[in-house]
Design an enzyme around this catalytic site. Structure first.
Site, PDB file in Angstrom:
ATOM      1  N   GLU A 156      13.295   0.933 -20.317  1.00 60.69           N
ATOM      2  CA  GLU A 156      12.131   1.344 -21.265  1.00 60.69           C
ATOM      3  C   GLU A 156      12.840   0.773 -22.719  1.00 60.69           C
ATOM      4  OE1 GLU A 156       9.728   5.270 -19.587  1.00 60.69           O
ATOM      5  OE2 GLU A 156      11.468   5.642 -20.771  1.00 60.69           O
ATOM      6  N   GLU A 232       8.393   4.717 -12.314  1.00 58.95           N
ATOM      7  CA  GLU A 232       8.443   6.040 -12.619  1.00 58.95           C
ATOM      8  C   GLU A 232       7.136   6.772 -12.486  1.00 58.95           C
ATOM      9  OE1 GLU A 232      10.557   7.156 -15.846  1.00 58.95           O
ATOM     10  OE2 GLU A 232      12.305   6.033 -15.639  1.00 58.95           O
TER      11      GLU A 232
END
Length: 587
Positions: A156, A232
């Site tokens: 991320e 995710e």
């Protein structure tokens, strides 16, 4: 061979959909890995994903520990033995609600080192770390006969920075270590994040838990070809001390999973099984208010903290059965854990007999400078009048005593900066690191009482305050606490119970080594160990009111329990209860 096609993953030339579940080996006792992996298979998954925590493997520079719960090779081989594939996400930053986002604290003590950017010192450390990790992963890639399908670059990154030179350097390190399977990045499906966190030639994936069609459309704008994947799929959430226990609707989560799969995407369910932040491994958030993460990482996942199937497990299994063949066997629900009690005895008071050597300092050192997570600071205050004790910032909690009597607590979450001492005397301050921030700009900041630390008259503190120039410090190694009663440790056999931080010990009998749950509802704040293993933190403010004790830690007969109570032990008895209590639900 596993590769990326125009619209699909390809396994031996045929389209392959990744149906993965997140299972962090470092949050689960290794003797339970096989059980959790098998339950993933029975749910209909074909892949297991895991992060790799740099700071757990390398708590000191130049070390790389792969023993016990850190045996990544054993974990990956157990995945392969179950007939499943694996995704490895080594960071170097992982977030994961893990202490410091997985970055070692010692990194931040190097002058001039800049993390998560193309900075020479950081890149050299990253190179050494990834070399250590990937020499484990390299022979276990699918094209070498192993289970590993994908390796992730960073984590991320678009939410943190915009340094394509850094991202490319990390990818180059991974390739140079012999990794030939496809590489991926992951970012939240926001245009700016996908642009900053992506890398040409590396598959972009997303992280989200709802509105699949919209999120996949955004992802496709930044990844015009290749498979779409949610790396995710958030099926639950984590908890902070003092907050509610988060849960998500089973029906809504199952519907979101169905929508994602109906769109043809691959998925990694985050989490399949959350496990536990054992020891001092929990992270924290600070977006203006510091909030440490609790010990349980149950996450409201399909498998609960003890690995038992939940209603969400069965709902997800039914959804998966619409898209893949699911085994006929269904894992049984877990049995109730044994209920028993054990008296806590032989209290050892920290203020009466400190548990370690003293060191002398002209200024107050940080916990980082002491290489400690808990430390006792002592100085003398000369005054017959009230004195204002003040600090720049508390990181994270300070218990203040004057001549052995409690005066108050300074708490970071409350933005406490000062308290009044009624007079002079022996000032003692126990400072606790409650977990390092794992997300955002405050990652890596030093812990302790951050200066200036001042003493001054109450009526004119700014004008006449002084910084004490003589501190005696006892850095407490929490790994040594279970051995305090060993005569070789030099501690007294026992002392009378009293105020202040106190260690207690007891024992409890076990007929067979099965999971237990230790109730902490009658205690204050502290840590607990079973047979020398640190179960993690407890705190009366909740929401968590039990600590999970994995069965493999126990043995038939007598087992040792040690509790370090930092506040007040209202009931010096340990109660083991039938199941977990993770607190009131979010409204």
């Amino acid at each position: 061979m596993f590769e990326i096609g125009e619209s699909d993953f390809l396994l031996d030339g045929r389209p392959f959909r990744i149906l993965s579940g997140a299972l962090h080996y470092f949050r689960v006792h290794p003797d339970s890995w096989t059980d959790r992996i098998e339950k993933a298979r029975l749910m209909g998954l074909n892949t297991i994903e895991t992060y790799v925590p740099w700071n757990a493997h390398s708590p000191r520079p130049g070390t790389f520990d792969t023993s016990g719960m850190l045996d990544l090779e054993r974990f990956l081989r157990e995945v392969a033995a179950a007939g499943l594939y694996a995704i490895v996400r080594p960071g170097p930053y992982i977030c994961a609600e893990w202490d410091n986002g997985g970055l070692p604290a010692w990194l931040f003590r190097e002058p001039g080192l800049g993390v998560r950017r193309y900075e020479p010192q950081f890149m050299a450390a990253v190179g050494r770390y990834l070399s250590d990790v990937l020499q484990i992963v390299e022979p276990l890639q699918i094209d070498r006969g192993g289970p590993v399908l994908l390796v992730q670059v960073e984590n991320e990154y678009g939410a943190f920075g915009d340094d394509p030179t850094y991202l490319k350097a990390v990818a180059d390190i991974i390739h140079s270590a012999g990794i030939t399977v496809p590489l991926v990045t992951v970012d939240q499906p926001v245009d700016a994040m996908l642009a900053a966190g992506g890398l040409d030639g590396v598959l972009r994936t997303g992280s989200f838990g709802s509105r699949a069609a919209e999120r996949l459309e955004t992802l496709r704008r930044h990844q015009p070809t290749g498979p779409l994947m949610c790396m995710e799929f958030w099926d639950g959430w984590f908890d902070h001390w003092g907050g509610p226990h988060h849960t998500t609707s089973v029906a809504e989560a199952a519907a979101e999973l169905d929508a994602l799969l109906a769109a043809g995407a691959s998925v990694n369910i985050y989490m399949l099984h959350g496990g536990t932040n054992f020891g001092l491994t929990n992270g924290a958030n600070d977006k203006g208010v510091y909030r440490p993460t609790i010990t349980s990482y149950d996450y409201d996942a399909p498998l609960d903290e003890a690995g038992h199937p939940t209603a969400k497990y069965h709902a997800f299994r039914e959804v998966l059965s619409r898209y893949t063949s699911v085994p006929d066997d269904v894992p049984a629900s877990g049995p109730a854990s044994p209920e028993t009690s054990a008296a806590l005895r032989s209290p050892l008071r920290l203020l009466a007999d400190p548990w370690g050597p003293w060191s002398e300092h002209t200024g107050m050192p940080t916990l980082d400078e002491l290489d400690a997570r808990l430390a006792l600071f002592r100085t003398e205050v000369s005054s017959d009048e009230p004195v204002l004790f003040s600090v720049g910032e508390v990181r994270d909690r300070a218990y203040v005593f004057l001549d052995g009597a409690p005066v108050g607590v300074l708490d970071r979450e409350q933005h406490d900066r000062a308290l009044m001492l009624p007079r002079g005397g022996r000032l003692e301050i126990l400072v606790e690191d409650q977990g390092r921030v794992n997300y955002g700009p405050r990652i890596g900041e030093p812990k302790g009482l951050i200066g200036p630390v001042r003493l001054g008259p109450v009526d004119r503190p700014d004008a006449d305050a002084v910084e004490p120039d003589s501190w005696s410090v006892c850095a407490i190694d929490l790994d040594d606490v279970p051995g305090l009663w060993n005569p070789a440790a030099g501690a007294p056999v026992s002392t009378a119970a009293g105020v202040g931080p106190t260690a207690w010990r007891g024992s409890f009998d076990v007929a067979e080594p099965v999971d237990h749950f230790l109730s902490t509802v009658a205690w204050g704040k502290g840590f607990a160990w079973v047979n020398g293993f640190n179960l993690g933190r407890y705190w009366r403010r909740g929401p968590q009111q039990t600590l999970y004790v994995p069965g493999p830690l126990l043995h038939p007969g007598s087992n040792d329990l040690v509790v370090l109570e930092l506040d007040v032990m209202a009931d010096p008895v340990a109660h083991f209860v039938a199941g977990p209590s993770l607190g009131p639900l979010e409204l």
